[in-house]
Each structure stands twice: as structure tokens, then as C-alpha cells.
Design a protein around this motif. Structure first.
Motif, mmCIF file in Angstrom:
data_model
loop_
_atom_site.group_PDB
_atom_site.id
_atom_site.type_symbol
_atom_site.label_atom_id
_atom_site.label_comp_id
_atom_site.label_asym_id
_atom_site.label_seq_id
_atom_site.Cartn_x
_atom_site.Cartn_y
_atom_site.Cartn_z
ATOM 1 N N ARG A 29 -1.553 -1.223 5.111
ATOM 2 C CA ARG A 29 -1.153 -2.186 3.384
ATOM 3 C C ARG A 29 -1.922 -0.583 2.887
ATOM 4 O O ARG A 29 -3.107 -0.868 2.966
ATOM 5 C CB ARG A 29 -1.814 -3.056 3.473
ATOM 6 N N THR A 63 2.175 0.543 -1.370
ATOM 7 C CA THR A 63 1.916 0.316 -3.109
ATOM 8 C C THR A 63 1.390 1.193 -3.902
ATOM 9 O O THR A 63 0.799 1.992 -3.273
ATOM 10 C CB THR A 63 1.324 -1.246 -3.615
ATOM 11 N N HIS A 136 -8.343 -7.684 -5.797
ATOM 12 C CA HIS A 136 -6.777 -7.359 -5.555
ATOM 13 C C HIS A 136 -6.875 -6.251 -4.688
ATOM 14 O O HIS A 136 -6.032 -6.375 -3.092
ATOM 15 C CB HIS A 136 -5.485 -7.080 -5.858
ATOM 16 N N ASP A 139 -5.835 -7.275 -0.375
ATOM 17 C CA ASP A 139 -4.109 -6.386 -0.894
ATOM 18 C C ASP A 139 -4.077 -5.893 0.615
ATOM 19 O O ASP A 139 -2.699 -5.293 0.729
ATOM 20 C CB ASP A 139 -3.518 -7.850 -1.592
#
Length: 433
Positions: A29, A63, A136, A139
Motif C-alpha cells: 500500500r 494513492t 491515516h 492505511d
């Protein structure tokens, strides 16, 4: 990736210490960060977009975190927007502060820096990102920053592994800008504006995992920022070969020079190109120049006006990559005259379109061009004029350069390989925590 694990072999364009290395890579991630990511200007947005695609295609969950302007976001990639105060667009930046901004360290920092002559966007973005990561961070497995290099990333590194890409140290721009300032007060203001380079130097020395886009990017950071020599892994940028590729149906236009010009500042070498162009135009009525970028008031434009050559120069900005590729296919020669480049996208993209390329020996340009083009000393307008004239007058030479450049670009500049090099660094960064 095949399942959860892939094997990385020899990385094309990578440094010797990564060639031949085999390392197990897992889908991660990944949060890519950039303090600003304009999709068409300056290359920052292009880098984030293409790296995101490369990582996504390797199986990572990607992201992008960006300040404005925001990048074009590829399918399957998320975007987190970090609005800034955007003080450059304010008619009165001093009066732009509101009560709500006083509650934000990032807003206070950005406003104070801007209104005291400093560039504060990088640190303000990093403050915003640090606050967001505190909520966050779970994540993501790793953060990959695109040369923001603000000191809050040192704090972020304590929460989550950080990898940073380094292009070229802006301290080089600062040196050229200070040297070019005429008055003592202008030199002081220039140093104030570029004060963030000292912050970037501290961050580069502190972050343990760095990805350099060329050997020149690595060695120049060691020289200007005190980074340990050999600390960064080197992997060339890629280019979009679906856009930048030869087209045999497009005819090259005799005596058409193409170049890009993001700014008329000494480091970009536009003054060198214009001096060579004036010398060529003095004896050749057919020579023309098409530029991607704005030809603002400055030394280059003044030189053209002095010699009454403005009608032979075209400058366009805000154009698509397809328009740029079309110019590279039409040009008799593409010139990259910068006094320093950390990589040099125009040279790589022009070669991919089959254009004969002449570049200076500034920074990474000789690495990018290799033996496929002509290299001239940075700042030497006479040598540049001679090289351009030789391409004009020797069709066989131009044809050989065109063929060699297209082959080199196709074999060397691959975003997948860059993403593989980044992925290998992610595993090292995660394993070190």
C-alpha cells in the motif's frame, strides 16, 4: 504481479549496485506524495502519474497525496488533495490570512514564509501530510515522496517508512540565480527565496532510502547537500512510448529547431540557444525555432528583438504531450542546452520520436543521450551552432542520430523498470523498520 510475490532481476538503467540483484517483492500500500503536481508543467505531475501507473501495474495499491495543482490521476489510483493557501494567486497575499488559518501550523508557516520573501509551500505541504498521516498512517506500508524533502518527513519516517526520489539539488539553481543578481539586495532576496534548499539538504542526509533518477542526480546531491556518496539507488525515469514514438508518415522540416523552455534563467541555457540561433539565422534565412514554453521578457527575448528575429520563433505553452511529440517528429533537430539537468525528459522524449538530439554536457544529459546524439559543452553557444549546422547539412548524420536515438529510448527509458527499482527500495525500507 503473479500472486503476492514477484522477482526483480536486472534493472535496465539502474546503478551498478542494483544490477543483477534479486529481491522478493510483495504488493504494498503505497502513498506517493508531491507538494504540487501540475500535469503538464515542470515534470512533477508527469513523474507521479507515470510512477503510479508503473506501481499499479506491478500490483501495488497506490494513492497520490498532492497539493495544487493536482495531477492527472490514472485509473485504479486514488487521490488525496491537500489544498494550500495558493498565495501566488492572491492580489494581496498579506491580507489573505484568516482566523481559521491561525489554527493551522501549515497555514501559518506558508503565509509567513510567502510574506517574508521565502518559498514555503514545501514545508507547509509536509506539515499537512504529517498531520494527515497521524490519522491515516495505518492505511499504508510506505510513503514515496517526489523531492519535497521537507523536514517534517523526518518525523513521518518515524511513523512509516519513507522513500524519496531526488532529481537535482535546487541549490544549483540558487547558485545561478544569486550569481545573476546585480544588486546586493537582490542577492539577499534570492538567498531568502531559496532558503528551503538548506532544509532539503538536512532531509536528504536524514532519510535512509533515496531513489535518484540519474548518476548526476546522485553525485550532485552528495556534492551540494552533503549526502553520503553512493547512498541513493539510481534508476532512469521512463517515458510514455505510446505517445513519444516515431511516425514515418510525418516528414521532418528542414532547418527547424525544436526546444523546450520552462523559464529564461541561466540554468536552462535558453540564452545559449538564442545566441546560437542568432548566429545561424545571420547566414540562413530558412532556419526557424519552435519552443514549448513561454518566451517571457528576459535576455533571450531581448536578443531576438535586437536582431529582429521574433518572426522566426514560435513559442507555445500549455500544450498536450501529443502536440509536443508532433513537434519532435517534425523537427530537423531538438536542442537541450541546459547548464544542468537532473535527468532531461525532453532529450529522452525527443529521441523516442526519432529526432536527432543535441544536448549540453550539463548534469545528466550525457547519461540520457549516450552515444545516440551530439554533446556540446554547457554554455558554449559557438559549439552548439556548429553542432546544429552539422545536423542541418549532413542528412546521413541526422538519419543515424534519429535511428540510434529511437533505439536507445526504446531500450533504456522504461517506467516499469523505474517502478521495479522503487519497489525494491520499499522492501528494504519496510524491512529496516
Amino acid at each position: 504481479m503473479d500472486g503476492a510475490v514477484a522477482e526483480i532481476g536486472r534493472l535496465s538503467g539502474a546503478s551498478p549496485e542494483t544490477e543483477g540483484e534479486t529481491l522478493a517483492l510483495r504488493p504494498r500500500r503505497v502513498l506517493l506524495s508531491g507538494y504540487r503536481s501540475h500535469p503538464h508543467v515542470g515534470g512533477q505531475g508527469v513523474y507521479l502519474r507515470e510512477l503510479a501507473i508503473g506501481l499499479r501495474d506491478l500490483g501495488h495499491h497506490v494513492t497520490i497525496a498532492s497539493g495544487p495543482p493536482y495531477p492527472d490521476v490514472p485509473e485504479g489510483v486514488n487521490l488525496v488533495e491537500f489544498p494550500s493557501l495558493n498565495l501566488f494567486e492572491e492580489s494581496n497575499a498579506f491580507m489573505a490570512l484568516r482566523w481559521k488559518h491561525l489554527l493551522s501550523k501549515a497555514d501559518r508557516s506558508e503565509w509567513l514564509a510567502h510574506n517574508t520573501g521565502a518559498f514555503g509551500e514545501l514545508k507547509a505541504f509536509a506539515y499537512r501530510l504529517r498531520d494527515w498521516i497521524s490519522r491515516h498512517g495505518g492505511d499504508f506500508d510506505v510513503i514515496h515522496d517526489n523531492q519535497t524533502l521537507a523536514t517534517p518527513f523526518i518525523d513521518i519516517q518515524r511513523q512509516i517508512p519513507v522513500v524519496a526520489t531526488i532529481h537535482h539539488p535546487v541549490a544549483i539553481d540558487r547558485e545561478f540565480a544569486v550569481d545573476g543578481a546585480q544588486k546586493r539586495v537582490d542577492k539577499w532576496l534570492t538567498r531568502r527565496w531559496y532558503g528551503f534548499t538548506d532544509m532539503q539538504a538536512r532531509t536528504v542526509r536524514a532519510l535512509p532510502h533515496l531513489l535518484a533518477v540519474s548518476d548526476a542526480a546522485r553525485t550532485s546531491h552528495a556534492e551540494h547537500y552533503g549526502m553520503a556518496d553512493g547512498k541513493a539507488v539510481v534508476a532512469f525515469n521512463g517515458i510514455d512510448h505510446a505517445v513519444f514514438c516515431p511516425d514515418e508518415t510525418v516528414k521532418r522540416q528542414s532547418r527547424l529547431i525544436a526546444a523546450t523552455a520552462s523559464a529564461d534563467v541561466p540554468i536552462k541555457g535558453l540564452d545559449v540557444l538564442m545566441t546560437a540561433f542568432v548566429a545561424l539565422a545571420r547566414h540562413d534565412r530558412d532556419v526557424r525555432l519552435e519552443m514549448i514554453g513561454q518566451l517571457r521578457d528576459g535576455p533571450a527575448k531581448a536578443l531576438l528583438e535586437k536582431h529582429r528575429l521574433m518572426d522566426r520563433v514560435t513559442a507555445r505553452s500549455g500544450v498536450t504531450r501529443e502536440v509536443i511529440a508532433d513537434l519532435y517528429r517534425r523537427a530537423n533537430v531538438v536542442v537541450c542546452p541546459a547548464r544542468f539537468e537532473g535527468f532531461g525528459f525532453p532529450a529522452a522524449e525527443a529521441m523516442a520520436c526519432g529526432a536527432p538530439v543535441i544536448a549540453s554536457d550539463g548534469g545528466a544529459l550525457p547519461e540520457v543521450v549516450g552515444e545516440a546524439g551530439r554533446i556540446v559543452p554547457a554554455g558554449d553557444a559557438a559549439a552548439l551552432e556548429i553542432a546544429i549546422r552539422s545536423v542541418f547539412n549532413e542528412p546521413e548524420l541526422a538519419s543515424d542520430m534519429s535511428r540510434a536515438g529511437a533505439e536507445r529510448a526504446r531500450n533504456v527509458f522504461c517506467w516499469r523498470n523505474h517502478a521495479l527499482a522503487a519497489s525494491a527500495l520499499y522492501e528494504k525500507a519496510i524491512g529496516a523498520c
